[in-house]
Scaffold this motif. Sequence first.
Motif, mmCIF file in Angstrom:
data_model
loop_
_atom_site.group_PDB
_atom_site.id
_atom_site.type_symbol
_atom_site.label_atom_id
_atom_site.label_comp_id
_atom_site.label_asym_id
_atom_site.label_seq_id
_atom_site.Cartn_x
_atom_site.Cartn_y
_atom_site.Cartn_z
ATOM 1 N N MET A 48 0.818 -1.194 0.000
ATOM 2 C CA MET A 48 0.000 0.000 0.000
ATOM 3 C C MET A 48 0.869 1.267 0.000
ATOM 4 S SD MET A 48 -3.063 0.945 0.002
ATOM 5 C CE MET A 48 -4.022 2.357 0.305
ATOM 6 N N LYS A 49 1.904 1.245 0.859
ATOM 7 C CA LYS A 49 2.800 2.401 0.913
ATOM 8 C C LYS A 49 3.586 2.539 -0.385
ATOM 9 C CE LYS A 49 3.525 2.407 5.889
ATOM 10 N NZ LYS A 49 4.519 2.308 6.956
ATOM 11 N N PHE A 50 3.949 1.378 -0.967
ATOM 12 C CA PHE A 50 4.681 1.395 -2.230
ATOM 13 C C PHE A 50 3.870 2.084 -3.313
ATOM 14 C CE2 PHE A 50 5.747 -0.446 -6.336
ATOM 15 C CZ PHE A 50 7.125 -0.324 -6.343
ATOM 16 N N THR A 51 2.608 1.687 -3.448
ATOM 17 C CA THR A 51 1.750 2.264 -4.479
ATOM 18 C C THR A 51 1.490 3.744 -4.217
ATOM 19 O OG1 THR A 51 0.693 0.100 -4.666
ATOM 20 C CG2 THR A 51 -0.433 1.946 -5.692
ATOM 21 N N ALA A 52 1.260 4.091 -2.969
ATOM 22 C CA ALA A 52 1.005 5.491 -2.634
ATOM 23 C C ALA A 52 2.222 6.362 -2.928
ATOM 24 C CB ALA A 52 0.606 5.608 -1.161
ATOM 25 N N LEU A 53 3.409 5.864 -2.564
ATOM 26 C CA LEU A 53 4.627 6.639 -2.826
ATOM 27 C C LEU A 53 4.899 6.737 -4.322
ATOM 28 C CD1 LEU A 53 7.023 8.150 -1.593
ATOM 29 C CD2 LEU A 53 8.223 5.975 -1.463
ATOM 30 N N LEU A 54 4.630 5.670 -5.051
ATOM 31 C CA LEU A 54 4.813 5.690 -6.504
ATOM 32 C C LEU A 54 3.909 6.717 -7.160
ATOM 33 C CD1 LEU A 54 6.026 4.055 -9.046
ATOM 34 C CD2 LEU A 54 3.808 2.949 -9.036
ATOM 35 N N ILE A 55 2.644 6.714 -6.804
ATOM 36 C CA ILE A 55 1.679 7.642 -7.410
ATOM 37 C C ILE A 55 1.964 9.082 -6.993
ATOM 38 C CG2 ILE A 55 -0.765 8.283 -7.434
ATOM 39 C CD1 ILE A 55 -1.376 5.257 -7.329
ATOM 40 N N LEU A 56 2.235 9.312 -5.714
ATOM 41 C CA LEU A 56 2.517 10.672 -5.255
ATOM 42 C C LEU A 56 3.790 11.233 -5.881
ATOM 43 C CD1 LEU A 56 1.560 10.490 -1.484
ATOM 44 C CD2 LEU A 56 0.426 11.806 -3.270
ATOM 45 N N THR A 57 4.808 10.390 -6.010
ATOM 46 C CA THR A 57 6.044 10.845 -6.646
ATOM 47 C C THR A 57 5.801 11.201 -8.102
ATOM 48 O OG1 THR A 57 7.355 9.457 -5.175
ATOM 49 C CG2 THR A 57 8.413 10.200 -7.191
ATOM 50 N N ALA A 58 5.068 10.347 -8.804
ATOM 51 C CA ALA A 58 4.796 10.615 -10.219
ATOM 52 C C ALA A 58 3.989 11.899 -10.394
ATOM 53 C CB ALA A 58 4.052 9.429 -10.834
ATOM 54 N N ILE A 59 2.989 12.106 -9.548
ATOM 55 C CA ILE A 59 2.162 13.318 -9.646
ATOM 56 C C ILE A 59 2.988 14.559 -9.345
ATOM 57 C CG2 ILE A 59 0.246 14.543 -8.548
ATOM 58 C CD1 ILE A 59 -1.173 11.836 -8.341
ATOM 59 N N LEU A 60 3.803 14.494 -8.295
ATOM 60 C CA LEU A 60 4.628 15.657 -7.945
ATOM 61 C C LEU A 60 5.641 15.982 -9.035
ATOM 62 C CD1 LEU A 60 5.261 15.082 -4.143
ATOM 63 C CD2 LEU A 60 3.955 16.917 -5.203
ATOM 64 N N VAL A 61 6.292 14.962 -9.572
ATOM 65 C CA VAL A 61 7.281 15.206 -10.620
ATOM 66 C C VAL A 61 6.606 15.727 -11.883
ATOM 67 C CG1 VAL A 61 8.965 14.078 -12.131
ATOM 68 C CG2 VAL A 61 8.962 13.581 -9.705
ATOM 69 N N LEU A 62 5.440 15.210 -12.192
ATOM 70 C CA LEU A 62 4.739 15.629 -13.397
ATOM 71 C C LEU A 62 4.281 17.083 -13.313
ATOM 72 C CD1 LEU A 62 3.586 14.711 -16.142
ATOM 73 C CD2 LEU A 62 1.493 14.125 -14.938
ATOM 74 N N PHE A 63 3.713 17.467 -12.173
ATOM 75 C CA PHE A 63 3.146 18.809 -12.068
ATOM 76 C C PHE A 63 4.121 19.863 -11.565
ATOM 77 C CE2 PHE A 63 -0.840 16.259 -11.851
ATOM 78 C CZ PHE A 63 -1.353 16.715 -13.051
ATOM 79 N N LEU A 64 5.098 19.471 -10.753
ATOM 80 C CA LEU A 64 6.066 20.445 -10.252
ATOM 81 C C LEU A 64 7.330 20.499 -11.103
ATOM 82 C CD1 LEU A 64 5.841 19.917 -6.396
ATOM 83 C CD2 LEU A 64 4.726 21.655 -7.795
ATOM 84 N N GLY A 65 7.537 19.522 -11.980
ATOM 85 C CA GLY A 65 8.719 19.468 -12.825
ATOM 86 C C GLY A 65 8.941 20.690 -13.692
ATOM 87 N N PRO A 66 7.890 21.242 -14.310
ATOM 88 C CA PRO A 66 8.117 22.433 -15.133
ATOM 89 C C PRO A 66 8.501 23.675 -14.333
ATOM 90 C CG PRO A 66 6.088 21.344 -15.788
ATOM 91 C CD PRO A 66 6.560 20.682 -14.536
ATOM 92 N N TYR A 67 8.225 23.693 -13.037
ATOM 93 C CA TYR A 67 8.466 24.885 -12.230
ATOM 94 C C TYR A 67 9.727 24.799 -11.376
ATOM 95 C CZ TYR A 67 3.656 25.505 -13.605
ATOM 96 O OH TYR A 67 2.509 25.607 -14.342
ATOM 97 N N PHE A 68 10.167 23.607 -11.057
ATOM 98 C CA PHE A 68 11.347 23.416 -10.205
ATOM 99 C C PHE A 68 12.367 22.560 -10.932
ATOM 100 C CE2 PHE A 68 7.843 23.881 -7.115
ATOM 101 C CZ PHE A 68 8.315 24.984 -6.428
ATOM 102 N N SER A 69 13.636 22.772 -10.621
ATOM 103 C CA SER A 69 14.672 21.924 -11.203
ATOM 104 C C SER A 69 14.742 20.609 -10.430
ATOM 105 C CB SER A 69 16.023 22.646 -11.178
ATOM 106 O OG SER A 69 16.397 22.906 -9.848
#
Length: 124
Positions: free
Chosen positions: A1-22
Amino acid sequence: MKFTALLILTAILVLFLGPYFSYPYLMGIIVVLSYLMSSSGASSFFAAGLGMGLVWLGKAIFISIDTSSSLPDKMADLMGMEQSNLLWIATGVLGVLLGGFSGLTGALLRNLSKPKRSQGMYRY
């Protein structure tokens, strides 16, 4: 459960914050996220690594196909690669390594901050 949650949260953060942060800032965010999720080291490494690597691979493919630029071909020639598709794989692997070690750092910091259990008077 933690694996899936961390995977999804990481992907969402990288996808949406990637254009704004290095990427160093993204790595710091992944460290904090992995610290807060308190999963094991291997789980954090693979979840954060897959999350960041898949997003970077997808974005590299999307940008390359969408713009139909000749820059990936020129970069592949410059690096001595025959095909520019290998750059997509290299980008994904780099994302896996950066995200994975960030997740592992957060998990290990969590283990360092845990209070040690008393072993009593007779320890070896």
